[in-house]
Design an enzyme around this catalytic site. Structure first.
Site, PDB file in Angstrom:
ATOM      1  N   GLU A  10       5.741  -2.652   3.289  1.00 29.56           N
ATOM      2  CA  GLU A  10       5.513  -3.763   2.357  1.00 29.56           C
ATOM      3  C   GLU A  10       6.741  -3.985   1.479  1.00 29.56           C
ATOM      4  O   GLU A  10       7.168  -5.129   1.260  1.00 29.56           O
ATOM      5  CB  GLU A  10       4.303  -3.462   1.476  1.00 29.56           C
ATOM      6  CG  GLU A  10       4.050  -4.492   0.385  1.00 29.56           C
ATOM      7  CD  GLU A  10       3.483  -3.867  -0.875  1.00 29.56           C
ATOM      8  OE1 GLU A  10       3.588  -4.514  -1.943  1.00 29.56           O
ATOM      9  OE2 GLU A  10       2.948  -2.752  -0.804  1.00 29.56           O
ATOM     10  N   ASP A  58       8.693  -7.532   1.729  1.00 29.46           N
ATOM     11  CA  ASP A  58       8.781  -8.389   0.544  1.00 29.46           C
ATOM     12  C   ASP A  58      10.191  -8.949   0.398  1.00 29.46           C
ATOM     13  O   ASP A  58      10.380 -10.130   0.097  1.00 29.46           O
ATOM     14  CB  ASP A  58       8.381  -7.582  -0.688  1.00 29.46           C
ATOM     15  CG  ASP A  58       8.526  -8.360  -1.978  1.00 29.46           C
ATOM     16  OD1 ASP A  58       7.843  -9.389  -2.131  1.00 29.46           O
ATOM     17  OD2 ASP A  58       9.331  -7.953  -2.836  1.00 29.46           O
ATOM     18  N   ASP A  60      -0.246  -7.609   0.640  1.00 32.11           N
ATOM     19  CA  ASP A  60       0.598  -6.442   0.911  1.00 32.11           C
ATOM     20  C   ASP A  60       0.748  -6.188   2.411  1.00 32.11           C
ATOM     21  O   ASP A  60       1.845  -5.891   2.899  1.00 32.11           O
ATOM     22  CB  ASP A  60       0.009  -5.200   0.239  1.00 32.11           C
ATOM     23  CG  ASP A  60       0.148  -5.220  -1.273  1.00 32.11           C
ATOM     24  OD1 ASP A  60       0.858  -6.099  -1.799  1.00 32.11           O
ATOM     25  OD2 ASP A  60      -0.460  -4.350  -1.932  1.00 32.11           O
ATOM     26  N   GLU A 101       3.074  -8.642   4.101  1.00 34.43           N
ATOM     27  CA  GLU A 101       4.474  -8.265   3.877  1.00 34.43           C
ATOM     28  C   GLU A 101       4.851  -7.056   4.723  1.00 34.43           C
ATOM     29  O   GLU A 101       5.987  -6.962   5.221  1.00 34.43           O
ATOM     30  CB  GLU A 101       4.713  -7.987   2.401  1.00 34.43           C
ATOM     31  CG  GLU A 101       4.649  -9.235   1.540  1.00 34.43           C
ATOM     32  CD  GLU A 101       4.834  -8.941   0.059  1.00 34.43           C
ATOM     33  OE1 GLU A 101       5.156  -9.882  -0.683  1.00 34.43           O
ATOM     34  OE2 GLU A 101       4.653  -7.776  -0.359  1.00 34.43           O
TER      35      GLU A 101
END
Length: 229
Positions: A50, A54, A122, A125
């Site tokens: 994650e 991101d 989450d 990502e």
């Protein structure tokens, strides 16, 4: 070693995430609650992927905005924060059917974890992070642009009231909510002037001056976004 469910492998492939190393995709889909905890089950959860995804998502969308629009930095940042927010990631996750494939502990699933914006965002990502590792930036960027096509063409982050935009910026960057304070009021009642300071903990502050408190707050939010957004 745990194998990736055949239906999940097929779903990943159809979504634009071809699988080579199964363990990587299992990690991306595993919540910390799975079998008690990721540590207890000897399976990593999605948090590291994650973190990576991101950044890949942010860079991809920022590059798209840079080439597609000629607005100032503050306006580009406003759109970026809306497009990569947890809520947007969760919305796309639902659209592609991600909830059916998240590996959750029994209690977390019963508590609605498969429909949690935080968890869905989450894991979305994390899948991007896994794609980056296996397929590289260019292929992952194109997958992002395809999945985010409607969002990129929409109005997310456009022409919002500065206070709403600042609140969204804070949420998107996992910061405390903005705090507004009248630090000065001068002039007679019929021609008063208000000075308002807006601040976000560990980020900074900005001020705005106007003939009403609300207008001063708006100008302070605009100034904050221009300086820190």
């Amino acid at each position: 070693m745990t194998a990736l469910d055949a239906a999940t492998r097929k779903w990943l492939q159809s979504t634009g995430f071809p699988v080579e190393e199964e363990a990587l995709w299992l990690e991306a889909l595993t919540h910390g609650s799975f079998n008690g905890s990721a540590t207890a089950s000897n399976e990593a959860d999605y948090q590291r992927l994650e973190f990576l995804g991101d950044r890949v998502l942010g860079l991809s969308v920022a590059a798209w905005l840079y080439h597609a629009h000629d607005g100032p930095e503050g306006r580009l940042s406003q759109r970026l924060n809306a497009l990569v927010s947890g809520a947007t990631c969760a919305r796309i996750a639902r659209t592609i059917g991600l909830p059916d494939h998240i590996r959750l502990g029994k209690q977390a699933r019963e508590d609605g974890g498969a429909d949690s914006d935080n968890i869905l965002g989450d894991v979305m990502e994390a899948l991007i992070g896994a794609s980056f590792i296996e397929h590289g930036y260019d292929a992952t960027r194109e997958t992002i642009y395809r999945l985010w096509e409607d969002e990129l063409a929409g109005d997310a982050g456009k022409a919002k009231h500065p206070k709403s935009a600042l609140q969204e910026w804070a949420a998107g960057n996992r910061r405390a909510m903005p705090q507004y304070e009248v630090i000065d009021r001068s002039g007679p009642d019929h021609a008063a002037r208000f000075t308002v300071r807006v601040s976000i903990h560990n980020v900074g502050s900005a001020e705005g001056v106007a003939t009403s408190k609300g207008a001063a707050e708006k100008r302070a939010a605009e100034a904050f976004l221009e300086e820190h957004g």
